[in-house]
Motif scaffolding. Structure first.
Motif, short mmCIF file in Angstrom:
data_model
loop_
_atom_site.label_atom_id
_atom_site.label_comp_id
_atom_site.label_asym_id
_atom_site.label_seq_id
_atom_site.Cartn_x
_atom_site.Cartn_y
_atom_site.Cartn_z
N GLN A 40 -24.52 52.61 25.20
CA GLN A 40 -25.05 51.26 25.37
C GLN A 40 -24.96 50.44 24.09
O GLN A 40 -24.60 49.26 24.11
CB GLN A 40 -26.51 51.34 25.85
CG GLN A 40 -26.67 51.89 27.25
CD GLN A 40 -25.86 51.11 28.28
OE1 GLN A 40 -25.85 49.88 28.27
NE2 GLN A 40 -25.17 51.81 29.16
N ARG A 41 -25.26 51.08 22.97
CA ARG A 41 -25.23 50.33 21.70
C ARG A 41 -23.81 49.97 21.28
O ARG A 41 -23.58 48.88 20.74
CB ARG A 41 -25.94 51.15 20.61
CG ARG A 41 -27.44 51.24 20.82
CD ARG A 41 -28.11 51.90 19.64
NE ARG A 41 -27.82 51.21 18.38
CZ ARG A 41 -28.08 51.71 17.19
NH1 ARG A 41 -28.65 52.91 17.08
NH2 ARG A 41 -27.79 51.03 16.09
N ILE A 42 -22.86 50.86 21.53
CA ILE A 42 -21.46 50.56 21.19
C ILE A 42 -20.98 49.35 21.98
O ILE A 42 -20.35 48.43 21.43
CB ILE A 42 -20.56 51.78 21.47
CG1 ILE A 42 -20.86 52.91 20.47
CG2 ILE A 42 -19.08 51.39 21.38
CD1 ILE A 42 -20.25 54.24 20.85
N LEU A 43 -21.28 49.33 23.28
CA LEU A 43 -20.83 48.22 24.12
C LEU A 43 -21.55 46.92 23.77
O LEU A 43 -20.97 45.83 23.85
CB LEU A 43 -21.03 48.57 25.59
CG LEU A 43 -20.20 49.74 26.11
CD1 LEU A 43 -20.54 50.04 27.56
CD2 LEU A 43 -18.70 49.48 25.96
N ASN A 44 -22.81 47.03 23.35
CA ASN A 44 -23.58 45.83 23.02
C ASN A 44 -23.28 45.31 21.62
O ASN A 44 -23.20 44.09 21.40
CB ASN A 44 -25.09 46.11 23.15
CG ASN A 44 -25.52 46.30 24.59
OD1 ASN A 44 -24.88 45.81 25.52
ND2 ASN A 44 -26.61 47.03 24.79
N GLU A 45 -23.13 46.22 20.67
CA GLU A 45 -23.00 45.82 19.27
C GLU A 45 -21.55 45.58 18.84
O GLU A 45 -21.30 44.94 17.82
CB GLU A 45 -23.65 46.88 18.37
CG GLU A 45 -25.14 47.04 18.62
CD GLU A 45 -25.76 48.18 17.82
OE1 GLU A 45 -25.12 48.66 16.84
OE2 GLU A 45 -26.88 48.61 18.17
N ASP A 73 -11.56 48.33 23.60
CA ASP A 73 -10.45 48.94 22.88
C ASP A 73 -10.84 49.28 21.44
O ASP A 73 -9.99 49.44 20.58
CB ASP A 73 -9.24 47.99 22.87
CG ASP A 73 -7.93 48.72 22.62
OD1 ASP A 73 -7.79 49.86 23.10
OD2 ASP A 73 -7.06 48.17 21.92
N VAL A 74 -12.15 49.40 21.18
CA VAL A 74 -12.61 49.73 19.83
C VAL A 74 -12.01 51.06 19.39
O VAL A 74 -11.95 52.02 20.16
CB VAL A 74 -14.16 49.81 19.79
CG1 VAL A 74 -14.70 50.85 20.76
CG2 VAL A 74 -14.65 50.11 18.38
N PRO A 75 -11.49 51.15 18.16
CA PRO A 75 -10.94 52.42 17.68
C PRO A 75 -12.00 53.52 17.67
O PRO A 75 -13.15 53.27 17.30
CB PRO A 75 -10.47 52.10 16.26
CG PRO A 75 -10.27 50.62 16.24
CD PRO A 75 -11.31 50.06 17.17
N ILE A 76 -11.60 54.73 18.07
CA ILE A 76 -12.51 55.87 18.13
C ILE A 76 -11.89 57.06 17.41
O ILE A 76 -10.76 57.44 17.69
CB ILE A 76 -12.82 56.27 19.59
CG1 ILE A 76 -13.53 55.13 20.33
CG2 ILE A 76 -13.67 57.54 19.63
CD1 ILE A 76 -13.73 55.40 21.81
N ILE A 77 -12.66 57.63 16.48
CA ILE A 77 -12.29 58.90 15.85
C ILE A 77 -13.20 59.97 16.43
O ILE A 77 -14.42 59.88 16.33
CB ILE A 77 -12.44 58.84 14.32
CG1 ILE A 77 -11.49 57.80 13.72
CG2 ILE A 77 -12.16 60.22 13.71
CD1 ILE A 77 -11.62 57.67 12.21
#
Length: 226
Positions: A40-45, A73-77
């Motif tokens: 939720q925070r990733i999608l909101n922030e 499409d935020v980069p993810i490691i």
């Protein structure tokens, strides 16, 4: 304003260690210890990049990655505690841009974060008035808009998939080793971890079905567009 990175791990000492090194490089850090909260925070922030542990309580990293990728499409490691290639490839297939095996060197994490953000920042943000395509048979690539068409049909590619195709298309007929592609496309020395390229090539072949030319495997060496 510094880029904000989102760290997700159920081990607080790992977040603290990674944050210390990343903050020294000027990044702003936010974090979560739980998969559902992190989603939720990733999608909101909308952070600039996410470092995501594979093993999380409740909603694990695979599911978080899958759901984030469906909307962003935020980069993810991806972080994994296992050295099993299956875990790494599953993470990449779900849309992760890179992975690190725990325990990891914090300086390596910093280097990979910087490499991915450098590549992301190089993407054009404005649509130019002219965008001459690179055309090979029924393949058309519009570099400025990062658009790919097969026989006039648009094909949605993720950042690394586009960069990989563009590299091969601009050097048609030239064989690239996996290590060279990692260096050119990912901008970082992956120290022998070459399955990343294989996974992305497999994705491209699936998405670009019907494309002429084709991405050919040169056994024992690498890949070329021919």
């Amino acid at each position: 304003m510094p880029d904000t990175l989102f760290l997700v791990d159920d081990e607080q000492h790992i977040i603290d260690l990674a944050a210390m090194y990343l903050e020294q490089e000027g990044f702003q850090i936010t974090s979560a210890n739980d998969g559902a909260v992190a989603l939720q925070r990733i999608l909101n922030e909308e952070p600039a990049l996410v470092v995501l542990d594979l093993m999380l309580p409740g909603m694990d990293g695979r599911e978080v990655c899958k759901r984030v990728r469906a909307q962003s499409d935020v980069p993810i490691i991806m972080l994994t505690a296992r050295t099993d290639d299956v875990d790494k490839i599953v993470g990449l297939e779900l849309g992760a841009d890179d992975y690190l095996t725990k325990p990891f060197n914090p300086r390596e994490l910093v280097a990979r974060v910087k490499a991915i953000l450098r590549r992301s920042a190089s993407r054009p943000s404005a649509t130019p008035t002219t965008d001459a395509p690179l055309v090979i048979d029924n393949l058309s690539i519009f570099p400025e808009r990062r658009v790919v068409e097969i026989s006039g049909r648009p094909v949605a590619l993720r950042m690394k998939e586009f960069d990989l195709l563009m590299t091969l298309a601009q050097n048609r007929g030239i064989v690239f080793s996996r290590e060279k592609l990692l260096d050119v496309v990912w901008g970082f020395d992956f120290a022998g971890e070459t399955r990343t390229v294989d996974v992305h090539v497999a994705h491209l072949r699936h998405k670009l079905e019907g494309m002429r030319p084709q991405i050919e495997t040169v056994w024992g060496v690498g890949y070329k567009l021919d």
